[in-house]
Design a protein around this motif. Structure first.
Motif, PDB file in Angstrom:
ATOM      1  N   UNK A  14       0.846  -1.202   0.000  1.00  0.00           N
ATOM      2  CA  UNK A  14       0.000   0.000   0.000  1.00  0.00           C
ATOM      3  C   UNK A  14       0.873   1.240   0.000  1.00  0.00           C
ATOM      4  N   UNK A  18       1.705   2.342  -3.963  1.00  0.00           N
ATOM      5  CA  UNK A  18       0.568   3.246  -4.120  1.00  0.00           C
ATOM      6  C   UNK A  18       0.963   4.667  -3.746  1.00  0.00           C
ATOM      7  N   UNK A  19       0.749   5.027  -2.486  1.00  0.00           N
ATOM      8  CA  UNK A  19       0.990   6.429  -2.101  1.00  0.00           C
ATOM      9  C   UNK A  19       2.469   6.798  -2.197  1.00  0.00           C
ATOM     10  N   UNK A  44      -4.070  -3.835   1.883  1.00  0.00           N
ATOM     11  CA  UNK A  44      -3.776  -2.866   2.940  1.00  0.00           C
ATOM     12  C   UNK A  44      -4.137  -3.556   4.251  1.00  0.00           C
ATOM     13  N   UNK A  47      -5.012  -0.989   7.766  1.00  0.00           N
ATOM     14  CA  UNK A  47      -6.275  -0.258   7.758  1.00  0.00           C
ATOM     15  C   UNK A  47      -7.487  -1.180   7.621  1.00  0.00           C
ATOM     16  N   UNK A  50      -8.198  -3.325   2.723  1.00  0.00           N
ATOM     17  CA  UNK A  50      -8.672  -2.752   1.457  1.00  0.00           C
ATOM     18  C   UNK A  50      -7.777  -3.211   0.295  1.00  0.00           C
ATOM     19  N   UNK A  51      -8.272  -2.951  -0.914  1.00  0.00           N
ATOM     20  CA  UNK A  51      -7.506  -3.271  -2.120  1.00  0.00           C
ATOM     21  C   UNK A  51      -6.182  -2.498  -2.129  1.00  0.00           C
ATOM     22  N   UNK A  52      -5.143  -3.176  -2.588  1.00  0.00           N
ATOM     23  CA  UNK A  52      -3.854  -2.517  -2.823  1.00  0.00           C
ATOM     24  C   UNK A  52      -3.594  -2.567  -4.329  1.00  0.00           C
ATOM     25  N   UNK A  62     -12.028  -5.461   1.217  1.00  0.00           N
ATOM     26  CA  UNK A  62     -13.168  -4.676   1.713  1.00  0.00           C
ATOM     27  C   UNK A  62     -13.565  -3.560   0.744  1.00  0.00           C
ATOM     28  N   UNK A  63     -12.698  -3.188  -0.190  1.00  0.00           N
ATOM     29  CA  UNK A  63     -13.118  -2.210  -1.205  1.00  0.00           C
ATOM     30  C   UNK A  63     -13.275  -2.827  -2.598  1.00  0.00           C
ATOM     31  N   UNK A  64     -13.089  -4.145  -2.691  1.00  0.00           N
ATOM     32  CA  UNK A  64     -13.462  -4.863  -3.919  1.00  0.00           C
ATOM     33  C   UNK A  64     -14.324  -6.050  -3.484  1.00  0.00           C
ATOM     34  N   UNK A  65     -15.520  -5.736  -2.956  1.00  0.00           N
ATOM     35  CA  UNK A  65     -16.337  -6.805  -2.349  1.00  0.00           C
ATOM     36  C   UNK A  65     -16.760  -7.882  -3.354  1.00  0.00           C
TER      37      UNK A  65
END
Ligand SMILES: Cc1ncc(C[n+]2csc(CCOP(=O)(O)OP(=O)(O)O)c2C)c(N)n1
Lengths: 168, 360
Positions: A14, A18-19, A44, A47, A50-52, A62-65
């Motif tokens: 992540x 990413x960032x 990730x 947190x 979530x998707x990385x 959790x963000x690509x259910x």
């Protein structure tokens, strides 16, 4: 600041893919004499799963259910990308999936630090790692997942080795 | 109107989607993760845009692009992440783009901690971006108020073509409460005169989204236009709630979670000490309800500011009220939650005292 000291970073996907992607690419391009340990667990973790950028196709997070779709991008292969820089010292991808692979990872990390000690420049070891909580798998299944599934997208191997020419 | 039980973050996300949010751009950070997680399924399921950006900087710049294209757009983050968005927020304000930013604050400075704080008062109200710009800041104290404020932020952003922020802390975002969600998308303001929609041929005029003015006279005129708009917002939208209209002995001034706790503290001061203190809850932080606050405390000898930060609100109350009322301070930061005891004791200790200039 302290050129005689050994310097390393320990970064998640992540962060590094990413960032912090711009910063790692430019640190490598400047051939900073540091060692990067890149822990790739395709998620990730801290947190809450979530998707990385390294999340595998169809992987549920959790963000690509419904599973990761290509519209969110494909898994970024940071080792391959960074290895395109000719002047850096060393890039290898390993995994932490069982005894032998962990021993191999240890040797790769030792080699990366040797590059730094020998002033050869930027070295990075990517370690495919598990996040059984984020993946919602048992610890044992997670290790199998690294071996059988993650390595299909992220093949193991040495991507760059500039064999002991001092950089400075 | 059916009531549902859900976490603050989830309720905010659902309220935004139901209120007609068309595009959401986010990045994970605790304690707002459930907000983007909810958006990741409710937005695509309703044929709206959801993008998990590669950073907060990327997310706010996606907001700039999508808002510039006339979309109803939102992003959310927390403290350090909001810090990274400041440049983009200034660009949105400069280009007069309506957008909603939900800020779920945690403790700072720096990486700080993940527990609730109100230490981002300055960050929200004064911003960290460059230039003379303003962001509308709404401050809910409960999950229902947060849901209502998301709708209000959408409407204010569109009415004034300005970024609007909903500032809450991690306590409200992580709390489960019963809420009533909106049932209808909010009415749209016409954007055809300014939105960059690629319709030059049919419209005949070019809409350009821009915050760059190299001619100082034009930029000065643009600034004057913005200031006139901000004066209008300040006149129309400043809001506070007096929770005890029949209490006149003194006041506790607070917003967000601190206000919720202050309501209970005011009750205790009356029941246990016979002092009739009103809780004044600031509902907007910018515009700051200066006039109404001055009015509410004008005949009092003492009013106490209660905040989960180290005097940021106290300093503003002191500056904005400029009266004979002595203003006291009680507060904590770093993830420690202010308690009813803190407020009651702070009130009793400081009432009748001299004006302090600094909180610490
Ligand atoms: C500027 C900023 N944005 C977001 C966060 C929230 N955050 C904490 S850790 C993390 C990423 C975790 O993923 P990874 O780097 O892959 O490490 P892992 O936890 O999986 O080991 C994020 C986004 C932060 N700390 N700072």
């Amino acid at each position: 600041m302290h050129p005689e000291k050994i310097v390393f970073t320990y970064q998640g996907d992540g962060d590094l893919a990413s960032i912090g992607a711009a910063e790692i690419i430019h640190a490598a391009n400047r051939n900073e004499n540091i060692t990067v340990i890149f822990v790739n667990n395709a998620i990730y973790g801290m947190t809450g799963g979530q998707m990385a950028p390294t999340t595998l196709p169809n992987q549920v997070t959790t963000t690509t259910p419904l599973g990761r779709e290509i519209i969110t991008g494909a898994p970024i292969k940071m080792s391959e990308m960074i290895a395109t820089m000719d002047h850096i010292a060393y890039v290898e991808r390993c995994m932490a999936a069982d005894g032998p692979s962990i021993m191999k990872t240890k040797r790769a990390i030792r080699k990366a630090f040797e590059c730094q000690i020998n002033q050869e420049g930027f070295s990075m070891v990517e370690v495919l790692s598990s996040c059984n909580i984020g993946w919602k798998m048992s610890p044992v299944d997670s290790l199998t997942y690294i071996k059988n599934t993650m390595t299909q997208t992220f093949p193991l191997g040495v991507f760059k080795e500039r064999k002991h020419e001092t950089n400075h | 109107m059916s009531k549902l039980l859900m976490k603050g973050n989830e309720a905010i996300a659902r309220a935004a989607m139901l209120g007609g949010c068309e595009a959401f751009f986010g990045y994970p950070i605790t304690p707002q993760n459930e907000l983007i997680e909810t958006m990741s399924h409710v937005m695509p399921a309703n044929h709206r845009v959801f993008v998990q950006a590669e950073s907060e900087v990327a997310a706010i710049n996606m907001v700039y692009g999508a808002a510039g294209a006339g979309g109803r757009v939102m992003t959310s983050s927390s403290s350090v992440g909001i810090a990274l968005k400041q440049e983009g927020i200034s660009y949105c304000a400069g280009a007069e783009l309506p957008c909603v930013i939900v800020s779920v604050s945690r403790s700072g400075p720096g990486l700080g901690g993940i527990l609730p704080a109100q230490s981002d008062y300055h960050q929200s109200v004064y911003g960290g971006g460059n230039g003379d710009y303003r962001v509308i800041v709404l401050a809910p104290a409960s999950v229902q108020e947060a849901v209502d404020d998301v709708g209000k932020a959408i409407q204010l952003a569109e009415k004034y073509r300005n970024p609007a922020m909903v500032l809450l802390d991690g306590a409200i975002a992580q709390m489960m409460a019963s809420v009533v969600l909106p049932t209808q998308p909010l009415p749209r303001v016409d954007t055809t005169s300014w939105a960059a929609t690629g319709d030059f041929k049919t419209r005949g005029t070019r809409n350009v989204i821009n915050s760059l003015y190299l001619d100082p006279a034009k930029l000065y005129a643009h600034n004057q236009h913005l200031q006139a708009k901000y004066r209008e917002i300040a006149k129309n939208e400043a809001l506070l709630v007096d929770h005890h209209p029949d209490h006149h002995d003194g006041a506790i001034i607070a917003y967000g979670t601190s206000a919720k706790i202050a309501i209970g503290a005011a009750q205790r001061l009356k029941e246990e000490y016979g002092i009739k203190v009103k809780c004044i809850q600031l509902r907007t932080l910018w515009p700051f309800p200066k006039q109404a606050l001055r009015e509410a405390i004008k005949d009092m000898s003492f009013a106490l500011v209660a905040e989960m930060s180290m005097g940021q609100l106290f300093q503003d109350v002191l500056a904005f009220t400029r009266s004979d009322t002595v203003i006291g301070y009680v507060g904590k930061a770093g993830g420690e939650i202010i308690t009813s005891d803190d407020i009651v004791n702070g009130y009793l200790q400081q009432m009748g005292g001299e004006q302090i200039e600094h909180s610490v």
